[in-house]
Write an enzyme that holds these catalytic residues in place. Structure first.
Site, PDB file in Angstrom:
ATOM      1  CE1 TYR A 288     -18.740 -56.167 -22.574  1.00 28.61           C
ATOM      2  CE2 TYR A 288     -17.666 -54.172 -23.352  1.00 28.61           C
ATOM      3  CZ  TYR A 288     -18.723 -54.796 -22.719  1.00 28.61           C
ATOM      4  OH  TYR A 288     -19.766 -54.046 -22.233  1.00 28.61           O
TER       5      TYR A 288
ATOM      6  CG  ASP B 225     -15.603 -54.686 -31.469  1.00 31.42           C
ATOM      7  OD1 ASP B 225     -15.358 -53.472 -31.568  1.00 31.42           O
ATOM      8  OD2 ASP B 225     -16.215 -55.174 -30.501  1.00 31.42           O
TER       9      ASP B 225
ATOM     10  CE  LYS C 169     -13.838 -47.789 -25.832  1.00 33.84           C
ATOM     11  NZ  LYS C 169     -14.442 -47.682 -24.508  1.00 33.84           N
TER      12      LYS C 169
END
Length: 419
Positions: free
Chosen positions: A144, A239, A267
């Site tokens: 994702y 990523d 994050k």
């Protein structure tokens, strides 16, 4: 466990927001419960609107690696707020954070701060296309990379939880240049390069997959990706929105010893505030406006409050001796308890997922084959035991530095009592 207040709030929320939530996995449909509405958090614990207390292993899906309400981070944000919430202009904190990121991710020779992981990935891919003059990209099934149109193809995480193979509203034109490979399958990658090699601008990968559940790379897989992308002049993008500052202070790149051309971070780099970044080789990033013709902008990019949280979070990580060794030790204790219970678990550093199947999960197809109903029963048992975990078989469990020996012992006790 009384959840009447959360139930009432959810009923009210459903009248205002799709499914009553602002991010699909929060709806808890996959685990057969009503979502808890959280009132406050501190350290390793969260409390819901009904006063129930939980040991938290969601950690806001990763950024709270120091625990909730880490005092130095909160104080840094408060000080930034006192100066103004947003300027829409340059400020010196942006430079400080960029220097800290580059110190730990030296392959990010130049970087750009943005507001979310989705934005970081979308912008990195645009930069790679602008740099190479090519259109196609490769992504992996079950990885994702945010909800931008061109990447919502077998995208794992929430789409798997909701049983949506691809997002509605995404046109064929948006995905026609997205090529799909199988994670941990070198042959599937080789086949795409054999057919489209000169047209592939970028290959993007979660270096440790964490959105089909935690699925680490097989030995040699990342090295293979580095070699084949270099051979074809394709930009390799890691990523690291989840793995950055999570697996090590240099993310998965340092953890696995493989250097990409570009990296996306989120994050932890925002310390719990909305902030992310993308960056990489100088010659690629110089294609980005105002230096080049690849356009990307954002009024809230480099927001001073979010930047302050990111700076202080990284400084705290730097200041704690043996920080990642301690995280690994805590995580290993939980992993061992899960294995001793006879359950299947994948762990990579302080990321892990309990899988309900018979074999070690190495791919998207194997993750999809897991028994999600059994995971739902496990989730509800842990919740009743005061342990808050991901409400989806396909998400990660996050261990924070704030989790104490007492927390770990209580978590192990809950695992051992599962039937």
């Amino acid at each position: 466990m009384n959840t009447s207040r959360s139930e009432q709030l959810y009923k009210t929320a459903c009248g205002f927001m799709p499914g009553g939530v602002n991010s699909p996995v929060r709806a808890c449909k996959a685990v057969g419960t009503v979502p808890l509405f959280i009132d406050h958090a501190k350290g390793s614990r969260i409390w819901d609107e009904d006063g129930n207390e939980f040991i938290d292993y969601v950690c806001s899906w990763g950024p709270n690696i120091l625990g909730h309400c880490c005092e130095p981070v909160i104080n840094a944000v408060k000080a930034a707020c006192d100066k103004g919430l947003t300027f829409g202009a340059c400020h010196k904190g942006e430079i400080t954070l960029a220097e800290l990121i580059k110190k730990h991710f030296p392959s990010m020779e130049m970087l750009r701060l943005v507001n979310s992981g989705t934005e970081a990935v979308m912008s990195a891919i645009r930069a790679a296309r602008g740099y190479t003059g090519r259109d196609k990209i490769i992504k992996f099934e079950g990885c994702y990379h945010g909800h931008s149109d061109g990447l919502l193809v077998k995208a794992g995480s929430g789409l798997m939880t909701q049983s949506i193979p691809s997002g509605a509203g995404v046109t064929e034109g948006c995905t026609k240049d997205t090529l799909l490979a199988k994670y941990n399958d070198t042959a599937s990658v080789e086949k795409l390069f054999e057919e489209y090699g000169s047209e592939i601008a970028a290959l993007i990968v979660e270096p440790c997959a964490a959105n089909m559940g935690v699925v680490p790379p097989e030995n040699g897989f990342l090295e293979f990706l580095r070699e084949i992308t270099k051979k074809h002049g394709t930009v390799l993008i890691f990523d690291e929105v989840i793995t950055g500052f999570r697996l090590s202070d240099g993310g998965a790149s340092k953890y696995f010893g493989v250097t990409p051309d570009m990296t996306t971070l989120g994050k932890i780099v925002g310390g719990g505030m909305p902030l992310a970044c993308y960056g990489g080789k100088l010659e690629i990033m110089q294609c980005v406006a105002p230096l080049g013709s690849v356009y990307q902008a954002g009024t809230l990019s480099g927001n001073p409050c979010a930047v302050a949280a990111g700076i202080e979070t990284i400084r705290q990580i730097e200041s704690i001796p043996n920080f990642y060794e301690e995280l690994d030790k805590k995580s290993a204790m939980i992993e061992n308890a899960i294995r001793e219970k006879g359950l299947n678990v994948n762990r990579c550093g302080s990321l892990m997922t309990v899988f309900f199947n018979d074999e070690r999960v190495k791919s998207y197809d194997e993750a999809r084959a897991c028994d999600t109903e059994s995971y739902g029963r496990y989730y509800r048992h842990m919740l009743q035991s005061g342990i808050y975990t991901a409400p989806s078989q396909f998400e990660a469990m996050f261990v924070s530095y704030a989790h104490s020996d007492e927390d770990i012992a209580k978590t192990i006790e809950a695992i051992e009592s599962y039937r």
